[in-house]
Write an enzyme that holds these catalytic residues in place. Structure first.
Site, short mmCIF file in Angstrom:
data_model
loop_
_atom_site.label_atom_id
_atom_site.label_comp_id
_atom_site.label_asym_id
_atom_site.label_seq_id
_atom_site.Cartn_x
_atom_site.Cartn_y
_atom_site.Cartn_z
N ASN A 9 0.88 -1.18 0.00
CA ASN A 9 0.00 0.00 0.00
C ASN A 9 0.91 1.22 0.00
O ASN A 9 1.47 1.60 1.03
CB ASN A 9 -0.90 -0.01 1.23
CG ASN A 9 -1.94 1.10 1.20
OD1 ASN A 9 -1.88 2.02 0.38
ND2 ASN A 9 -2.90 1.03 2.10
N ARG A 94 -2.56 -2.41 -3.51
CA ARG A 94 -3.79 -1.65 -3.37
C ARG A 94 -3.74 -0.48 -4.34
O ARG A 94 -2.80 0.31 -4.35
CB ARG A 94 -3.95 -1.12 -1.96
CG ARG A 94 -5.26 -0.36 -1.79
CD ARG A 94 -5.22 0.63 -0.65
NE ARG A 94 -6.49 1.36 -0.57
CZ ARG A 94 -6.64 2.54 0.01
NH1 ARG A 94 -5.60 3.15 0.52
NH2 ARG A 94 -7.81 3.11 0.05
N HIS A 182 -13.64 2.05 -0.71
CA HIS A 182 -13.60 1.11 0.42
C HIS A 182 -14.11 -0.28 0.01
O HIS A 182 -14.51 -1.08 0.86
CB HIS A 182 -14.44 1.61 1.61
CG HIS A 182 -13.94 2.85 2.26
ND1 HIS A 182 -14.78 3.84 2.74
CD2 HIS A 182 -12.68 3.30 2.49
CE1 HIS A 182 -14.07 4.83 3.24
NE2 HIS A 182 -12.79 4.52 3.11
N ARG A 243 -14.20 15.50 5.65
CA ARG A 243 -14.99 15.67 4.42
C ARG A 243 -16.45 15.92 4.78
O ARG A 243 -16.99 15.32 5.70
CB ARG A 243 -14.89 14.44 3.53
CG ARG A 243 -13.49 14.12 3.05
CD ARG A 243 -13.52 12.88 2.15
NE ARG A 243 -12.17 12.38 1.92
CZ ARG A 243 -11.83 11.10 2.02
NH1 ARG A 243 -12.73 10.19 2.32
NH2 ARG A 243 -10.57 10.72 1.79
N GLU A 389 -8.17 -5.31 5.14
CA GLU A 389 -8.03 -5.10 3.71
C GLU A 389 -6.77 -5.76 3.16
O GLU A 389 -6.76 -6.24 2.01
CB GLU A 389 -8.04 -3.60 3.41
CG GLU A 389 -9.37 -2.94 3.72
CD GLU A 389 -9.32 -1.43 3.69
OE1 GLU A 389 -9.66 -0.84 2.66
OE2 GLU A 389 -8.93 -0.84 4.73
#
Length: 402
Positions: A9, A94, A182, A243, A389
């Site tokens: 990642n 990823r 996601h 956000r 993940e």
């Protein structure tokens, strides 16, 4: 035996790696991380490595680029007999955005690299960094490299959910549609929930809630993502750490006019200065809960807005799924670790079919299967399941090769 998978990642100035051994199961072998890559001023980079046998390694240094960081990590891992050349099955990467064309994990070649680069227009903060990690790993490791995309899990969304009501020719020209994010996390916890329920995923209807600094909801019908709260970008949907989530688009033009802001300033405002931070003065839910205890009304409003938006999406996804919902799953930093937020989201929510167990909600999660948060015979189960993940990327990488 080539049975080890490295999961990479790559961020703009960071690198996170995990190594798994593939056999009857995927077993964790090691993890590594390094920060402040390419930053010569200020504090030095910190490199951390943990091996499953309990060995740890920490050092500080200056890493000019991702290549030097990955090379150093590889040297240390090899001394621990991890990811040796003759053990390397693959590297799984990823990648945030696959655009409209890449809808599943793929073997990386120059054409795939080109597509990832072209999709940087949709994810300018992520795809270039992901691609940088890919190029370095392909140079250093002579084994298959696989890209796993955050957007891929949502690729089968039906057109009504995927489509924005703007002129079609404009949407086609610029690739404007709901992509969702996601996806690796939503897919992983959905599989764990299916195992917990002892049913096939393709027979289940689920609502998954990935609640961290970034947050999104997903409606899963018969194992397929049919809607998700994040859209063309990760800005849409739930209230997040910094956000705004859902917003009347006219507010952008209004702020540009009234505050004399250029587009980049509005973009920064909505992505980095809004959400929980803008409402309550902190982006970390733990800080907001503490501030609320001390009587801070802004913090209380931020938490209420966060939970209200989640409840609203759960209700909408009950309607979108249509058939009876089998389970709701909380995951990620807040979803896994905040009983207070789970309680506020679920309080009297569809109480005729969700028998929420407040005592079970307070229990600490101690295994990968997570905790059941509803009482016996609840028509809809509720779970808190830790996401993984990295494990999912390793599994998808192995599945593609095998």
């Amino acid at each position: 035996m080539k049975n080890e998978i490295l999961v990479c990642n790559s961020g703009s100035s960071s690198l996170k790696l995990d190594v798994f051994r593939s056999g009857e199961a995927l077993n964790y072998l090691a993890s590594a991380s390094v920060d402040r890559i390419g930053q010569s001023d200020g504090p030095k980079s910190e490199l951390k490595i943990e091996i499953e046998n309990g060995q740890t390694h920490k050092e500080e240094g200056v890493f000019e680029d991702h290549r030097s960081a990955l090379l150093r990590i590889s040297e240390i891992l090899e001394k621990e007999n991890v990811f040796l050349n003759d053990h390397r099955m693959a590297v799984g990467h990823r990648v945030v955005h696959g655009g409209p064309t890449i809808t599943r994990p793929v073997l990386i070649d120059h054409e795939i690299e080109k597509t990832i680069d072209e999709c940087s227009i949709y994810a300018p903060l992520h795809n270039p960094a992901n691609l940088n990690g890919i190029k370095v790993a392909r140079e250093l490791f002579d084994c298959p490299q696989v890209a796993v995309f955050d957007t891929a899990f949502h690729a089968q969304m039906p057109a009504p959910a995927r489509t924005y009501a703007i002129p079609r020719e404009l949407a086609r020209k610029h690739g404007i549609q709901r992509y969702g994010f996601h996806g690796t996390s939503h897919g992983y916890v959905a599989e764990i929930a299916a195992r917990n329920l002892n049913r096939a995923l393709q027979d289940l209807n689920l609502i998954t809630l990935h609640l961290g600094n970034g947050a999104s909801a997903c409606a899963i019908h018969k194992g397929i993502s049919i809607d998700t709260s994040m859209g063309f970008t990760p800005l849409e949907g739930l209230v997040m750490g910094t956000r705004s989530g859902d917003l009347d688009p006219a507010i952008v033009a209004y702020l540009q006019e009234k505050e004399k802001l250029i587009f980049q300033e509005v973009d920064t405002l909505l992505n980095r200065q809004s959400g929980l931070l803008g409402l309550g003065g902190a982006s970390d839910m733990r800080d907001l809960l503490e501030k609320e205890k001390q009587g801070d009304q802004d913090a209380a409003l931020a938490i209420d807005a966060f939970c209200y938006r989640i409840r609203k999406y759960i209700g909408a996804y009950f309607a979108a799924i249509g058939d009876p919902v089998d389970a709701i799953i909380f995951t990620a930093g807040i979803g896994e670790n905040s009983p207070a937020i789970r309680q506020r989201v679920m309080d009297n929510l569809f109480a005729d079919r969700i028998y929420f167990d407040s005592a079970a909600n307070e229990k600490r999660i101690e295994n990968r299967e997570g905790n059941l948060l509803t009482r016996e015979h609840s028509p809809v189960a509720v779970y808190a399941i830790p996401t993984d993940e990295e494990w999912m990327i390793a599994r998808l990488t192995r599945d593609l090769l095998v």
